[in-house]
Design a protein around this motif. Sequence first.
Motif, PDB file in Angstrom:
ATOM      1  N   GLY A  12       1.097  -1.145  -0.016  1.00  0.00           N
ATOM      2  CA  GLY A  12       0.039   0.166   0.109  1.00  0.00           C
ATOM      3  C   GLY A  12       0.698   1.254   0.132  1.00  0.00           C
ATOM      4  O   GLY A  12       1.871   1.345   0.567  1.00  0.00           O
ATOM      5  N   PHE A  16      -6.758  -0.540   3.208  1.00  0.00           N
ATOM      6  CA  PHE A  16      -6.130   0.635   3.207  1.00  0.00           C
ATOM      7  C   PHE A  16      -7.131   1.712   3.797  1.00  0.00           C
ATOM      8  O   PHE A  16      -6.185   2.528   4.327  1.00  0.00           O
ATOM      9  CB  PHE A  16      -5.722   0.926   1.865  1.00  0.00           C
ATOM     10  N   ALA A  44      -3.037   0.197  -3.500  1.00  0.00           N
ATOM     11  CA  ALA A  44      -1.820  -0.675  -3.788  1.00  0.00           C
ATOM     12  C   ALA A  44      -0.670   0.029  -4.838  1.00  0.00           C
ATOM     13  O   ALA A  44      -1.062   0.397  -5.904  1.00  0.00           O
ATOM     14  CB  ALA A  44      -2.327  -2.020  -4.402  1.00  0.00           C
ATOM     15  N   LEU A  97       1.256   2.302   5.280  1.00  0.00           N
ATOM     16  CA  LEU A  97       0.271   1.433   4.682  1.00  0.00           C
ATOM     17  C   LEU A  97       0.654  -0.016   4.639  1.00  0.00           C
ATOM     18  O   LEU A  97       1.897  -0.534   4.474  1.00  0.00           O
ATOM     19  CB  LEU A  97      -0.245   1.769   3.545  1.00  0.00           C
TER      20      LEU A  97
END
Length: 293
Positions: free
Chosen positions: A161, A188, A229, A247
Amino acid sequence: MDIDALRSLVAFVESGSFTRAASQTFRTQSAISAQMKKLQQESQSPLFEKEGRSLVLTPAGQALASYARRIVSLHDQAVTELKHNHANVELRIGCPDDYSVSVLPVLSELLQQHIPHLCLRLHAGPSYQLRERLDSGELDLAILTRSPDSDEGYLLRHDQGVWVSPKHQDLSQQRPIPIALYEADCKFHSSAIDGLDKAELPYRLLATSANHSGLYGMVSQGLALAAMARSSKGELQELCAKTMPPLPAIDIVVVSATQPHSACGSAVIKQICEQFRQLDPLVIERSRATAIS
């Protein structure tokens, strides 16, 4: 040993619960329990043990699960070979919107190479919805996001992330920081909110969306930062890790329905995923970076 009982055992291992295993195999939990009891009698070893409130596999259970995967895979491969004909083969595949450009095209090409006369029916949706559609028999395959500590499905790609912003514009310096996130069920989303709160960084949540193109558009227009992502960021600018809260890492996997498509058994899916990883530009790029360092 009964092939359906072995398939139920594999479903338990991959889904993590008898509830989802029962749903995926279209059986009641009592029927699954009866199958597991019979497997234990036949193996003459306990297959499960308590760990807190959950049931986990014993060493004997883990050994049987390993054999079960191979037995089910060979069974499905045999069925595929015997039943496959040259008529058009329809395969229903689900994919989250954010992987439709970076993952789906490569996977589709590999499927076409392995399955002659293939016609794909593509369905978009977040991972949790696609899991439900797999369980209900509406999909044959799905590209999903899983936690790195899960055994669900077959690995396509390890991903990370990242925070993204428009090119040549760092919105992380604004106060409050304007952000746009996926819906609350996305990993996320919660990680971004928790990280900002813990860092005591003021922010304003401008939008949430299950649609990747909506978030991408808001960022590219300079309206907000977003968490996504790395493989989904496209032309957007990845922010320095020190600028925003970290993340989580994720895995992108392919998950097959418990009752697999006759032309797309577990052996085929496993081989396709291995080929995908060999072709994956992110994996190649990381390998080059490791070699240089």
